[in-house]
Write an enzyme that holds these catalytic residues in place. Structure first.
Site, PDB file in Angstrom:
ATOM      1  N   CYS A  12     -26.458 113.736  44.322  1.00 50.33           N
ATOM      2  CA  CYS A  12     -27.041 112.620  45.098  1.00 50.33           C
ATOM      3  C   CYS A  12     -27.015 112.922  46.599  1.00 50.33           C
ATOM      4  CB  CYS A  12     -26.250 111.320  44.889  1.00 50.33           C
ATOM      5  SG  CYS A  12     -26.226 110.696  43.223  1.00 50.33           S
ATOM      6  N   ASP A  31     -18.355 118.652  52.874  1.00 52.58           N
ATOM      7  CA  ASP A  31     -18.203 118.921  51.433  1.00 52.58           C
ATOM      8  C   ASP A  31     -17.196 120.057  51.270  1.00 52.58           C
ATOM      9  OD1 ASP A  31     -20.418 118.192  48.884  1.00 52.58           O
ATOM     10  OD2 ASP A  31     -18.792 119.633  48.567  1.00 52.58           O
ATOM     11  N   ASN A  32     -16.324 119.924  50.283  1.00 43.74           N
ATOM     12  CA  ASN A  32     -15.377 121.028  50.031  1.00 43.74           C
ATOM     13  C   ASN A  32     -15.890 121.956  48.926  1.00 43.74           C
ATOM     14  OD1 ASN A  32     -15.005 119.479  47.792  1.00 43.74           O
ATOM     15  ND2 ASN A  32     -12.778 119.297  47.957  1.00 43.74           N
ATOM     16  N   LEU A  33     -17.107 121.738  48.470  1.00 39.37           N
ATOM     17  CA  LEU A  33     -17.785 122.575  47.470  1.00 39.37           C
ATOM     18  C   LEU A  33     -17.072 122.606  46.123  1.00 39.37           C
ATOM     19  CD1 LEU A  33     -18.870 125.578  49.764  1.00 39.37           C
ATOM     20  CD2 LEU A  33     -19.987 123.358  49.428  1.00 39.37           C
ATOM     21  N   VAL A  34     -16.233 121.587  45.864  1.00 38.26           N
ATOM     22  CA  VAL A  34     -15.447 121.621  44.622  1.00 38.26           C
ATOM     23  C   VAL A  34     -16.336 121.448  43.391  1.00 38.26           C
ATOM     24  CG1 VAL A  34     -14.868 119.137  44.568  1.00 38.26           C
ATOM     25  CG2 VAL A  34     -13.283 120.797  43.579  1.00 38.26           C
ATOM     26  N   THR A 144     -19.677 102.358  41.417  1.00 44.52           N
ATOM     27  CA  THR A 144     -20.475 102.499  40.203  1.00 44.52           C
ATOM     28  C   THR A 144     -20.559 101.169  39.460  1.00 44.52           C
ATOM     29  OG1 THR A 144     -20.250 103.270  37.907  1.00 44.52           O
ATOM     30  CG2 THR A 144     -18.413 103.696  39.341  1.00 44.52           C
ATOM     31  N   SER A 179     -12.849 104.277  32.157  1.00 46.06           N
ATOM     32  CA  SER A 179     -12.287 105.642  32.200  1.00 46.06           C
ATOM     33  C   SER A 179     -11.412 105.745  33.448  1.00 46.06           C
ATOM     34  CB  SER A 179     -13.398 106.699  32.284  1.00 46.06           C
ATOM     35  OG  SER A 179     -13.946 106.717  33.593  1.00 46.06           O
ATOM     36  N   TYR A 181     -11.807 107.823  35.737  1.00 49.70           N
ATOM     37  CA  TYR A 181     -12.754 107.968  36.864  1.00 49.70           C
ATOM     38  C   TYR A 181     -13.219 106.592  37.353  1.00 49.70           C
ATOM     39  CZ  TYR A 181     -17.479 107.783  38.692  1.00 49.70           C
ATOM     40  OH  TYR A 181     -18.597 107.437  39.419  1.00 49.70           O
ATOM     41  N   HIS A 182     -13.696 105.760  36.406  1.00 54.49           N
ATOM     42  CA  HIS A 182     -14.193 104.443  36.826  1.00 54.49           C
ATOM     43  C   HIS A 182     -13.073 103.615  37.458  1.00 54.49           C
ATOM     44  CE1 HIS A 182     -17.463 105.523  33.903  1.00 54.49           C
ATOM     45  NE2 HIS A 182     -18.189 105.004  34.869  1.00 54.49           N
ATOM     46  N   LYS A 185     -12.684 104.253  41.093  1.00 51.70           N
ATOM     47  CA  LYS A 185     -13.674 103.538  41.917  1.00 51.70           C
ATOM     48  C   LYS A 185     -13.219 102.104  42.188  1.00 51.70           C
ATOM     49  CE  LYS A 185     -17.146 106.506  42.206  1.00 51.70           C
ATOM     50  NZ  LYS A 185     -17.558 107.077  43.490  1.00 51.70           N
ATOM     51  N   ALA A 238     -26.786 110.585  30.687  1.00 50.33           N
ATOM     52  CA  ALA A 238     -27.859 110.222  29.757  1.00 50.33           C
ATOM     53  C   ALA A 238     -29.196 110.310  30.484  1.00 50.33           C
ATOM     54  CB  ALA A 238     -27.634 108.815  29.232  1.00 50.33           C
ATOM     55  N   ARG A 241     -29.701 114.544  30.539  1.00 54.35           N
ATOM     56  CA  ARG A 241     -29.139 115.363  29.446  1.00 54.35           C
ATOM     57  C   ARG A 241     -30.113 115.382  28.254  1.00 54.35           C
ATOM     58  NH1 ARG A 241     -25.235 113.356  25.810  1.00 54.35           N
ATOM     59  NH2 ARG A 241     -24.949 111.596  27.228  1.00 54.35           N
TER      60      ARG A 241
HETATM   61  P1  NAD Z   1     -21.567 115.452  42.586  1.00 54.97           P
HETATM   62  O1  NAD Z   1     -20.305 115.900  41.924  1.00 54.97           O
HETATM   63  O2  NAD Z   1     -22.821 116.203  42.313  1.00 54.97           O
HETATM   64  O3  NAD Z   1     -21.347 115.420  44.172  1.00 54.97           O
HETATM   65  C1  NAD Z   1     -20.134 115.078  44.774  1.00 54.97           C
HETATM   66  C2  NAD Z   1     -19.908 116.042  45.930  1.00 54.97           C
HETATM   67  O4  NAD Z   1     -18.679 115.701  46.581  1.00 54.97           O
HETATM   68  C3  NAD Z   1     -19.788 117.492  45.464  1.00 54.97           C
HETATM   69  O5  NAD Z   1     -20.633 118.323  46.221  1.00 54.97           O
HETATM   70  C4  NAD Z   1     -18.304 117.826  45.695  1.00 54.97           C
HETATM   71  O6  NAD Z   1     -18.118 119.190  46.043  1.00 54.97           O
HETATM   72  C5  NAD Z   1     -17.931 116.871  46.824  1.00 54.97           C
HETATM   73  N1  NAD Z   1     -16.508 116.475  46.834  1.00 54.97           N
HETATM   74  C6  NAD Z   1     -15.757 115.974  45.807  1.00 54.97           C
HETATM   75  N2  NAD Z   1     -14.507 115.711  46.224  1.00 54.97           N
HETATM   76  C7  NAD Z   1     -14.458 116.037  47.548  1.00 54.97           C
HETATM   77  C8  NAD Z   1     -13.436 115.973  48.542  1.00 54.97           C
HETATM   78  N3  NAD Z   1     -12.206 115.558  48.248  1.00 54.97           N
HETATM   79  N4  NAD Z   1     -13.728 116.378  49.805  1.00 54.97           N
HETATM   80  C9  NAD Z   1     -14.974 116.826  50.126  1.00 54.97           C
HETATM   81  N5  NAD Z   1     -15.980 116.914  49.223  1.00 54.97           N
HETATM   82  C10 NAD Z   1     -15.726 116.507  47.948  1.00 54.97           C
HETATM   83  O7  NAD Z   1     -21.734 113.898  42.233  1.00 54.97           O
HETATM   84  P2  NAD Z   1     -23.037 112.980  42.363  1.00 54.97           P
HETATM   85  O8  NAD Z   1     -23.635 112.838  41.023  1.00 54.97           O
HETATM   86  O9  NAD Z   1     -23.851 113.425  43.511  1.00 54.97           O
HETATM   87  O10 NAD Z   1     -22.365 111.591  42.722  1.00 54.97           O
HETATM   88  C11 NAD Z   1     -22.140 111.238  44.086  1.00 54.97           C
HETATM   89  C12 NAD Z   1     -21.414 109.911  44.174  1.00 54.97           C
HETATM   90  O11 NAD Z   1     -22.208 108.895  43.550  1.00 54.97           O
HETATM   91  C13 NAD Z   1     -20.067 109.901  43.463  1.00 54.97           C
HETATM   92  O12 NAD Z   1     -19.147 109.178  44.217  1.00 54.97           O
HETATM   93  C14 NAD Z   1     -20.365 109.206  42.159  1.00 54.97           C
HETATM   94  O13 NAD Z   1     -19.235 108.557  41.662  1.00 54.97           O
HETATM   95  C15 NAD Z   1     -21.452 108.232  42.552  1.00 54.97           C
HETATM   96  N6  NAD Z   1     -22.309 107.910  41.411  1.00 54.97           N
HETATM   97  C16 NAD Z   1     -23.065 108.876  40.807  1.00 54.97           C
HETATM   98  C17 NAD Z   1     -23.853 108.551  39.714  1.00 54.97           C
HETATM   99  C18 NAD Z   1     -24.713 109.573  39.017  1.00 54.97           C
HETATM  100  O14 NAD Z   1     -25.387 109.216  38.032  1.00 54.97           O
HETATM  101  N7  NAD Z   1     -24.755 110.815  39.449  1.00 54.97           N
HETATM  102  C19 NAD Z   1     -23.853 107.235  39.223  1.00 54.97           C
HETATM  103  C20 NAD Z   1     -23.078 106.270  39.866  1.00 54.97           C
HETATM  104  C21 NAD Z   1     -22.309 106.623  40.963  1.00 54.97           C
END
Ligand code: NAD
Length: 382
Positions: A12, A31-34, A144, A179, A181-182, A185, A238, A241
């Site tokens: 996102c 971003d820490n690229l994790v 979320t 979960s 994770y949730h 949040k 979903a 995927r």
């Molecule tokens: P993603 O994993 O693709 O992106 C998250 C980014 O954050 C990654 O690039 C990761 O390297 C970075 N990151 C994680 N922990 C970090 C830290 N401690 N310090 C610095 N960087 C860090 O996830 P996404 O799908 O892009 O989701 C982005 C946000 O939106 C998340 O918070 C997620 O919970 C929320 N969200 C996503 C969705 C979805 O469908 N993708 C739905 C609802 C909410």
């Protein structure tokens, strides 16, 4: 506006950083690229090849003349975060930077703890950073829809008017997440709400639905700007995927009956919602909650839609009902309010067959990259 996009290398965050930059905002990424490291850990990959963050921003500058500054580092490292805030003096801090997979958080104790520490401590650092360095900065935090769970009454936008024993109040809507994770949040939401009250932080919590799609006008400008797209049982959500499964001749993996209803939105609407939130900041001390989704579907609805379009494109596949690895209701009432972003100007991109077809066509070009063993779910809640 000076805007920091934390998590700007992710699914996102990357299209959001490009979109905001295109709109003329001065954008930087933390971003820490994790997320790229989870791929190594899970022996997985994005179906679309993705360039390094450095190559991405270089290409953006080459194509548009706009600079996006990058800070590689962890929100859990407070000194690093504080330094970036001092240098950038952001007016808005968009916070995507969390571990966002429910199955990943349910792998084992270590992954549950990692997820909650990474997410909750990272957000707490952001709150302290704003308080100490840029107290006027608007925090735009990705939450979320999963925070609410599936209550048997309509889901409101953050707050619920309650009458109890003859008295009335407007209270935070009850949270029943599904979960670790949730839950992280929900913990974030509580911490943010508390700091709005005690320090006067201005914050918008975007309770986002499940995001589908991968392209925006900006990511389509060059292959180096391509967005990541996940399909595996841990990070693949979903719809995305299902579309990928259909192109490799895999049954569509519906968990249980498939009557689980959720809110969904196109990635093109995610980037616009962030812009809307940034341009209409919360007041000082306000903890504002928007439900960020555009349509509701059951998981089975989505599988049926994908099956139909895939067939038209020459891919005949079945819908398989797998034993549900999660603990969740498979048939339930679901009705959620989502009017606040629309009132501020969001014009949704709805899920049509054409939208599914467009994603499917992009995916087909890269289907050789799919690691088939990763498609089935392998993490259980029990
Ligand atoms: P993603 O994993 O693709 O992106 C998250 C980014 O954050 C990654 O690039 C990761 O390297 C970075 N990151 C994680 N922990 C970090 C830290 N401690 N310090 C610095 N960087 C860090 O996830 P996404 O799908 O892009 O989701 C982005 C946000 O939106 C998340 O918070 C997620 O919970 C929320 N969200 C996503 C969705 C979805 O469908 N993708 C739905 C609802 C909410």
């Amino acid at each position: 506006m000076n805007i920091i996009v934390a998590g700007g290398d992710g699914f996102c965050g990357w299209p959001t950083a490009l979109y905001l930059s295109k709109q003329g905002h001065d954008v930087s990424i933390i971003d820490n690229l994790v997320r790229r490291k989870y791929d190594d850990e899970l022996r997985s990959n994005s179906i679309t090849p993705i360039a390094s963050l450095e190559e991405r921003v270089q290409k953006w500058k080459e194509l548009t003349g706009n600079e996006i500054r990058t800070y590689e580092g962890d929100l859990n490292h407070y000194d690093f975060l504080k330094e970036v805030l001092k240098r950038e003096k952001p007016e808005a801090f968009v916070h995507f930077a969390e571990q966002r997979s429910a199955p990943y958080s349910m792998i084992d104790r270590e992954h549950a703890i990692y997820t909650q520490v990474n997410n909750v401590v990272g957000t707490l650092n952001v709150l302290y950073g704003i308080k100490e360095v840029v107290p006027d900065c608007h925090l735009i935090k990705l939450g979320t829809m999963g925070e609410y769970g599936t209550p048997n009454i309509p889901i409101e936008e953050g707050y619920l008017e309650v009458e109890h024993k003859g008295r009335k109040d407007v209270l935070p809507y009850p949270k029943q997440p599904g979960s670790f994770y949730h839950l992280s949040k929900v913990h974030d939401s509580h911490n943010i709400m508390f700091t709005c009250k005690i320090w006067g932080i201005r914050a918008t919590d975007l309770n986002q639905g499940i995001v589908y799609g991968l392209d925006t006008d900006e990511t389509q400008m060059d292959p180096v700007l391509a967005n990541r797209l996940d399909y595996d049982g841990v990070f693949g959500t979903a719809l995305n995927r299902f579309i990928i499964q259909s192109t490799i001749g895999h049954d569509l993996t519906v968990y249980g009956e498939g009557g689980q209803t959720r809110g969904f939105l196109n990635i093109r609407d995610t980037v616009r919602c962030i812009e809307i939130a940034a341009e209409n900041p919360a007041d000082k001390g306000e903890f504002r909650v928007f439900n960020q989704f555009t349509e509701e579907f059951t998981v089975l609805d989505l599988a049926n839609k994908v099956q139909k379009v895939a067939k038209e494109e020459g891919y005949t596949i079945d819908v398989a009902h797998l034993e549900n690895p999660r603990v969740e209701l498979e048939n339930h009432f679901y009705e959620a309010v989502n009017t606040k972003l629309r009132d501020l100007g969001l014009e949704p991109h709805l899920l049509t067959d054409e939208v599914i077809r467009e994603i499917l066509k992009t995916v087909v070009n890269h289907k050789d990259r799919v690691i088939k063993e990763n498609v089935l779910p392998n993490v259980t809640w029990k």
